[in-house]
Write a protein that holds these residues in place. Sequence first.
Motif, PDB file in Angstrom:
ATOM      1  N   ASN A   1      35.087  16.994 127.771  1.00 23.05           N
ATOM      2  CA  ASN A   1      35.212  15.602 127.364  1.00 23.05           C
ATOM      3  C   ASN A   1      36.283  15.420 126.291  1.00 23.05           C
ATOM      4  OD1 ASN A   1      33.649  16.958 125.462  1.00 23.05           O
ATOM      5  ND2 ASN A   1      32.634  15.093 124.802  1.00 23.05           N
ATOM      6  N   CYS A   2      37.510  15.844 126.617  1.00 18.45           N
ATOM      7  CA  CYS A   2      38.605  15.601 125.708  1.00 18.45           C
ATOM      8  C   CYS A   2      39.891  15.436 126.491  1.00 18.45           C
ATOM      9  CB  CYS A   2      38.746  16.718 124.671  1.00 18.45           C
ATOM     10  SG  CYS A   2      39.284  18.287 125.355  1.00 18.45           S
ATOM     11  N   ALA A   3      40.825  14.680 125.910  1.00 21.47           N
ATOM     12  CA  ALA A   3      42.134  14.462 126.512  1.00 21.47           C
ATOM     13  C   ALA A   3      43.099  15.477 125.921  1.00 21.47           C
ATOM     14  CB  ALA A   3      42.597  13.029 126.237  1.00 21.47           C
ATOM     15  N   ASN A   4      43.611  16.350 126.740  1.00 21.07           N
ATOM     16  CA  ASN A   4      44.488  17.413 126.267  1.00 21.07           C
ATOM     17  C   ASN A   4      45.826  16.871 125.786  1.00 21.07           C
ATOM     18  OD1 ASN A   4      42.624  19.466 126.971  1.00 21.07           O
ATOM     19  ND2 ASN A   4      43.303  19.368 129.098  1.00 21.07           N
ATOM     20  N   MET A   5      46.479  17.638 124.922  1.00 24.08           N
ATOM     21  CA  MET A   5      47.828  17.325 124.476  1.00 24.08           C
ATOM     22  C   MET A   5      48.830  18.112 125.307  1.00 24.08           C
ATOM     23  SD  MET A   5      47.171  17.380 120.345  1.00 24.08           S
ATOM     24  CE  MET A   5      48.891  17.037 119.944  1.00 24.08           C
ATOM     25  N   LYS A   6      50.071  17.636 125.360  1.00 19.02           N
ATOM     26  CA  LYS A   6      51.116  18.362 126.080  1.00 19.02           C
ATOM     27  C   LYS A   6      51.331  19.722 125.433  1.00 19.02           C
ATOM     28  CE  LYS A   6      53.967  14.548 127.794  1.00 19.02           C
ATOM     29  NZ  LYS A   6      55.324  13.930 127.746  1.00 19.02           N
TER      30      LYS A   6
END
Length: 287
Positions: free
Chosen positions: A59-64
């Motif tokens: 439940n997290c939005a990854n970073m580039k």
Amino acid sequence: MMEADLHDDRSSQALDFKEGSLQIQADAAGDVTDVRFAGGVTNRPTSVATAITMESTGNCANMKPNKQVTDIEAKTYFSYRPGVFENAVELCKQEVLKPDLDGQIRGAWLLTEIDHWDIDHERVVLITDNSLLVIKYDFVTLKLNTKYKRIMLHLLDTVQIGDITYPEKSVMPPRCHGGVRALWNKGYEPSFGQRWNPWCTDIPWITFTHHPLLYNAKEQETITFNVNDFFESLVQAINTCFKRKSPGQLVRVHQGNIIIYSYASVTSLVFNQSHLGFARDRNGISY
């Protein structure tokens, strides 16, 4: 005069969610349990008790990966100047917030909105007791845009978090980062005409990702630019709002790919690679 896009119960063909999901149910009786986010995400000080528990580590939005914004590059963003964001929020509070409709502000972020044509825009995002306000603020002239979006929380039916992806036949280069999408389409998707109209304002979802400033080493712990902190606060705000306005109704928290329906858009490639959706100093030219 300022004009708001007020999103309500309008809907239109079905979306097929293939990934797993959670359901949030508003409890009319008011019983609540503590929310637990895996992966080290901490509760905000202003968070309220909520009737859901999230155990998945996805439940997290990854970073580039390997992306960095240097201190010199960070300073080209007008929104990075001291006190500018705080002043923008205060102006939004004076000009946009309607206490009788929205309630009080519960959180403020500076995020990237990805529109339905795959174009990135810098946005001030406010969560209030009853609504989600998405505001275009000109950090060069320090003025509000005449249009903004007001999305009532009790009309949302799904919140997605996951990787931003393109359809199978798309030739767009991978974004390689995550995001958050809030939907109020009741299981239906826009018509062909709506989806392919770049000026359409009634797409029944909105998509966010991290602001580029989060990629500066000094700002990676700053919640203002972090879409994961926004996601946590949005889920809790929806849950609290539903207890008051829509007891017994369900909201789904969906963890999986967030699809941007772009196949071969030269426009979005040029626009996004040039960061034209962000107010920056471009070698003496500011826009």
